[in-house]
Design an enzyme around this catalytic site. Structure first.
Site, PDB file in Angstrom:
ATOM      1  CG  ASP A 120       0.093  -3.896   2.706  1.00  0.00           C
ATOM      2  OD1 ASP A 120       0.413  -3.735   1.071  1.00  0.00           O
ATOM      3  OD2 ASP A 120      -0.158  -3.443   3.455  1.00  0.00           O
ATOM      4  CD  GLN A 122       1.658  -3.759  16.470  1.00  0.00           C
ATOM      5  OE1 GLN A 122       2.856  -3.615  17.420  1.00  0.00           O
ATOM      6  NE2 GLN A 122       0.374  -3.704  17.777  1.00  0.00           N
ATOM      7  N   GLY A 123       3.434   0.486  14.120  1.00  0.00           N
ATOM      8  CA  GLY A 123       5.061   1.149  13.354  1.00  0.00           C
ATOM      9  C   GLY A 123       5.160   1.557  12.191  1.00  0.00           C
ATOM     10  CG  ASP A 124       6.627   4.837   9.546  1.00  0.00           C
ATOM     11  OD1 ASP A 124       8.149   5.346   9.352  1.00  0.00           O
ATOM     12  OD2 ASP A 124       6.115   5.349   9.958  1.00  0.00           O
ATOM     13  CB  SER A 125       2.436   1.817   5.931  1.00  0.00           C
ATOM     14  OG  SER A 125       1.548   1.866   6.794  1.00  0.00           O
ATOM     15  CG  HIS A 137      -0.199  -0.056   2.509  1.00  0.00           C
ATOM     16  ND1 HIS A 137      -0.291  -0.737   3.172  1.00  0.00           N
ATOM     17  CD2 HIS A 137      -0.093   1.595   3.071  1.00  0.00           C
ATOM     18  CE1 HIS A 137       0.072   0.118   4.630  1.00  0.00           C
ATOM     19  NE2 HIS A 137       1.076   0.872   4.352  1.00  0.00           N
TER      20      HIS A 137
END
Length: 261
Positions: A118, A211-214, A71
């Site tokens: 993803d 949880q964090g950055d994509s 994404h």
């Protein structure tokens, strides 16, 4: 300076979340109550940048290949020249080295409506991602390798530091999370489409549910077990963060076909 960045992040989020299911499944982008990393602590961590702006995390697989969430690059596969990778620095906007992305490969069965598969691969100039002395690859799990419940793992990124603050962290942050029972995760997220066998969940009460950055890495026992994918809310123990499962046979076969890793 902050306003344009916040606007760009919002624009990217809106583009990524087109479709009814994706509207609920928001690309994940926060490290909540994390600790600041020091130089060299996460040599596999990358900042994926579009038009010089940090948009996602990524991880080094070898000298020529990086991996992120699909994404993060969806709709831009034919414009790799817009993307670059910062490596070898815990600072989001300085230090380390910048390398151009030459080719983008999105997983062929990625579905933006439900965020399934993803995962995307980014190819750079040969050897570019290991030229920096502070950058190094992360190992991948074997195909079909199980993820046991309550496995301790570390997630890292430059994402938002709280659900109410839209400012990105200037320094890489990380925190420890525990993997969640697959059935429990599916039940908790049932009203948001649940999870497939290509996904798994991890969470940590009062510190990090987003949880964090994509596109960023989730690492356990020296292996890249997950890619930050999507979440519901932020820092909510009832909605754990969702990751793309790197050991899923369809993902591992695809990665191996392209990279030989």
């Amino acid at each position: 300076m902050k306003k344009p960045i916040a606007q760009l992040v919002l624009i990217f989020s809106l583009l990524w979340t087109s479709g009814s299911a994706a509207g609920k499944r928001r690309p994940d982008g926060r490290i909540v109550n994390g600790r600041e990393a020091f130089d060299g602590e996460f040599p596999y961590q990358l900042s994926l940048r579009r038009l010089t702006i940090h948009i996602c995390g990524a991880a080094v697989l070898d000298g020529s290949w990086a991996i992120t969430a699909a994404h993060c690059v969806d709709g831009h596969e034919r414009k790799p020249q817009e993307f670059s990778l910062r490596l070898g620095s815990v600072r989001r906007s300085s230090g380390g080295s910048l390398m151009n992305v030459r080719t983008i490969y999105k997983h062929p069965t990625y579905d933006p409506k439900d965020m399934n598969f993803d995962v995307a691969l980014l190819r750079t100039q040969i050897g570019a991602l290991t030229m920096d002395p502070n950058a190094a690859p992360i190992s991948l799990p074997e195909s079909g390798e199980p993820i046991v419940e309550n496995l301790s793992a570390v997630v890292s990124g430059w994402g938002h530091m709280s659900s109410t603050e839209s400012t990105l962290s200037s320094v890489l942050k990380y925190t420890t999370v525990l993997t969640v029972n697959q059935q429990k995760c599916h039940r908790n997220l049932m009203f948001h489409g649940g999870v497939t066998d290509v996904m798994f969940c991890a969470a940590a009460r009062n510190t990090d549910a987003c949880q964090g950055d994509s596109g960023g890495p989730l690492v356990a026992q020296g292996k890249l077990i997950g890619i930050v994918s999507w979440g519901v809310g932020c820092a909510d123990p009832y909605y754990p963060g969702v990751y793309a499962r790197m050991s899923h046979p369809s993902i591992r076969r695809w990665v191996r076909l392209l990279t030989k890793l």
